[in-house]
Design a protein around this motif. Structure first.
Motif, short mmCIF file in Angstrom:
data_model
loop_
_atom_site.label_atom_id
_atom_site.label_comp_id
_atom_site.label_asym_id
_atom_site.label_seq_id
_atom_site.Cartn_x
_atom_site.Cartn_y
_atom_site.Cartn_z
N ILE A 97 86.95 -14.10 0.83
CA ILE A 97 88.27 -14.16 1.27
C ILE A 97 88.96 -13.15 0.65
O ILE A 97 89.74 -12.22 1.16
N ALA A 98 88.59 -12.81 -0.75
CA ALA A 98 89.33 -11.69 -1.34
C ALA A 98 89.05 -10.55 -1.01
O ALA A 98 89.77 -9.52 -0.96
N TYR A 99 87.74 -10.13 -0.54
CA TYR A 99 87.14 -8.88 -0.07
C TYR A 99 87.94 -8.80 1.37
O TYR A 99 88.24 -7.47 1.38
N GLU A 100 88.16 -9.62 2.45
CA GLU A 100 88.78 -9.29 3.41
C GLU A 100 90.21 -9.16 3.25
O GLU A 100 90.85 -8.12 4.15
N ASN A 101 90.88 -9.80 2.34
CA ASN A 101 92.17 -9.46 2.39
C ASN A 101 92.49 -8.16 1.51
O ASN A 101 93.52 -7.45 1.88
N LEU A 102 91.48 -7.70 0.52
CA LEU A 102 91.62 -6.25 0.35
C LEU A 102 91.32 -5.10 1.02
O LEU A 102 91.92 -4.22 1.18
N TYR A 103 90.18 -5.43 1.75
CA TYR A 103 89.68 -4.38 2.52
C TYR A 103 89.69 -4.53 4.10
O TYR A 103 89.15 -3.59 4.89
N SER A 104 90.17 -5.68 4.70
CA SER A 104 90.43 -5.73 6.15
C SER A 104 89.06 -5.74 6.91
O SER A 104 88.86 -5.34 7.91
N GLU A 105 88.10 -6.40 6.28
CA GLU A 105 86.66 -6.44 7.06
C GLU A 105 86.07 -7.58 6.45
O GLU A 105 86.18 -8.00 5.06
N ALA A 106 85.20 -8.02 7.19
CA ALA A 106 84.35 -9.24 6.60
C ALA A 106 83.23 -8.76 5.59
O ALA A 106 82.37 -8.00 5.89
N LEU A 107 83.01 -9.47 4.71
CA LEU A 107 82.07 -9.16 3.62
C LEU A 107 80.60 -9.42 4.17
O LEU A 107 79.72 -8.43 3.94
N ALA A 108 80.40 -10.38 4.78
CA ALA A 108 79.15 -10.66 5.42
C ALA A 108 78.80 -9.71 6.41
O ALA A 108 77.55 -9.06 6.44
#
Length: 221
Positions: A97-108
């Motif tokens: 969730i934090a990654y997607e909020n920061l970088y606008s892409e899914a971490l998986a």
């Protein structure tokens, strides 16, 4: 005349090399400053999930940016850093969730692009890795997902009851069984070692549920 041209060519080549070396030194220094500033802005606070997201992105993009353009799809992957970060992550879903909020892409999705299938399995297996309990105790030992994991309905094992991300705590260990998958004619297709686990229905509240998870997909703590 030929000697003069040759000397000029050599001098030009020397100056080109010097300029190139200075450029890369300055670029490396600027990158370090930029990363330090970004770390202070994004990841130095109390939110460890944002910190992990930031560190993962750096491992995906070791080359940073050139002229403001990210090299994330061109500069390879720092797999050693990724695997080290994986051992520190406690809750993969929160980091996602934090990654997607920061970088606008899914971490998986980014992990799937950056890593081979075997490296991806290694990454997930390392998340929150601790020595597994040798003798799990029913009603006491906690069950944690090593990889994205589904709980199957004991009354209908082809039905999924709930799902967890790698690193998530699933619930409490109750025991183990062998589930024999059979076809319509009753022939055994496979024998699967399953862990019987119980968990609270919603965010730790509500009625408890009991299901099966593949033993290979979990660890005990």
């Amino acid at each position: 005349m030929a000697v003069e041209v040759k000397n000029n060519t050599i001098n030009t080549a020397v100056w080109f090399i010097i300029i190139l070396v200075v450029y890369f030194i300055l670029r490396a220094d600027a990158k370090k400053r930029r990363q330090a500033e970004e770390y202070d802005r994004v990841a130095s606070g109390s939110d460890e999930n944002a910190r992990f997201a930031y560190l993962l992105h750096n491992a995906f993009n070791p080359g940073g940016k050139v002229l403001g353009v990210s090299l994330i799809d061109m500069d390879g992957t720092d797999k050693k850093a990724l695997f080290e970060i994986a051992t520190q992550i406690k809750t993969f879903s929160a980091v996602s969730i934090a990654y997607e909020n920061l970088y606008s892409e899914a971490l998986a999705d980014r992990l799937s692009q950056e890593l081979s299938v075997s490296d991806l399995q290694t990454f997930y297996s390392l998340i929150n890795k601790k020595p597994a309990s040798v003798n799990p105790v029913a009603g006491t030992t906690k069950v944690v997902a090593l990889v994205p994991t589904n709980a199957l309905d004991p009354d209908k094992p082809t039905s999924v009851m709930a799902s967890w991300e790698a690193g998530d705590e699933i619930g409490t260990y109750l025991g183990e069984i062998v589930w024999m998958r059979k076809d319509a004619a009753g022939n055994i297709l496979s024998r699967n070692q399953m862990v019987v686990v119980t968990w609270k229905n919603v965010y730790g509240f509500g009625m408890s549920r009991t299901g099966w998870v593949y033993k290979a997909n979990v660890r005990f703590q």
